[in-house]
Write a protein that holds these residues in place. Structure first.
Motif, PDB file in Angstrom:
ATOM      1  N   MET A  45      -6.407 -11.719  25.423  1.00 14.94           N
ATOM      2  CA  MET A  45      -6.269 -12.601  24.252  1.00 14.94           C
ATOM      3  C   MET A  45      -7.454 -12.440  23.308  1.00 14.94           C
ATOM      4  N   LEU A  46      -8.662 -12.371  23.868  1.00 17.77           N
ATOM      5  CA  LEU A  46      -9.850 -12.194  23.025  1.00 17.77           C
ATOM      6  C   LEU A  46      -9.817 -10.847  22.313  1.00 17.77           C
ATOM      7  N   SER A  62       3.585 -11.446   2.917  1.00 23.92           N
ATOM      8  CA  SER A  62       3.251 -12.838   3.240  1.00 23.92           C
ATOM      9  C   SER A  62       3.884 -13.277   4.558  1.00 23.92           C
ATOM     10  N   SER A  63       5.069 -12.795   4.862  1.00 22.38           N
ATOM     11  CA  SER A  63       5.713 -13.161   6.128  1.00 22.38           C
ATOM     12  C   SER A  63       4.929 -12.594   7.320  1.00 22.38           C
ATOM     13  N   GLU A  64       4.397 -11.383   7.158  1.00 23.04           N
ATOM     14  CA  GLU A  64       3.596 -10.784   8.232  1.00 23.04           C
ATOM     15  C   GLU A  64       2.293 -11.555   8.426  1.00 23.04           C
ATOM     16  N   ARG A  65       1.696 -12.000   7.335  1.00 24.37           N
ATOM     17  CA  ARG A  65       0.470 -12.804   7.444  1.00 24.37           C
ATOM     18  C   ARG A  65       0.747 -14.120   8.157  1.00 24.37           C
ATOM     19  N   LYS A  66       1.892 -14.743   7.835  1.00 21.96           N
ATOM     20  CA  LYS A  66       2.261 -15.992   8.497  1.00 21.96           C
ATOM     21  C   LYS A  66       2.427 -15.775  10.002  1.00 21.96           C
ATOM     22  N   VAL A  72      -2.431 -16.214  15.980  1.00 17.51           N
ATOM     23  CA  VAL A  72      -3.823 -16.618  16.188  1.00 17.51           C
ATOM     24  C   VAL A  72      -3.887 -18.065  16.670  1.00 17.51           C
ATOM     25  N   ARG A  73      -3.093 -18.937  16.071  1.00 16.89           N
ATOM     26  CA  ARG A  73      -3.069 -20.342  16.507  1.00 16.89           C
ATOM     27  C   ARG A  73      -2.623 -20.462  17.954  1.00 16.89           C
TER      28      ARG A  73
END
Length: 103
Positions: A45-46, A62-66, A72-73
């Motif tokens: 994960m790290l 933008s969809s890929e960034r989301k 990440v969350r």
């Protein structure tokens, strides 16, 4: 009257002059920290977080960034839940301190 003065003098003497009963020399014990290895799941994960951080995100849609933000969350949430910490509320700390003071 004489008894109270006598007891007062004894209390003052006992509190002012240190007692040598508890002053025995003890060899300090050096506690070695146990070597704790990071589990492989946490390492992966790290590593993934580092990969995402090092990525060039300017050419992504933008969809890929989301999707990356969601990933990440999720990774951060999983890392927090895998922590082995003990959490004590402030109310519990206050109660523990009061009990220690009363004893």
């Amino acid at each position: 009257m004489k008894k109270t003065v006598f007891y007062l003098v004894i209390v003052i003497l006992l509190s002012v002059f240190p007692s040598t009963v508890m002053a025995s020399e003890k060899v300090p014990v050096t506690a070695e920290k146990p070597v704790t290895e990071i589990p492989t799941e946490v390492k992966t994960m790290l590593n993934r977080l580092e990969e995402i951080k090092d990525m060039d995100k300017s050419d992504l849609k933008s969809s890929e960034r989301k999707e990356l933000r969601k990933e990440v969350r999720e990774i951060k949430k999983a890392l927090k839940s895998s922590g082995r910490g003990i959490y004590i509320s402030t109310g519990a700390i206050i109660i523990i301190l009061l009990i220690l003071l009363l004893l």
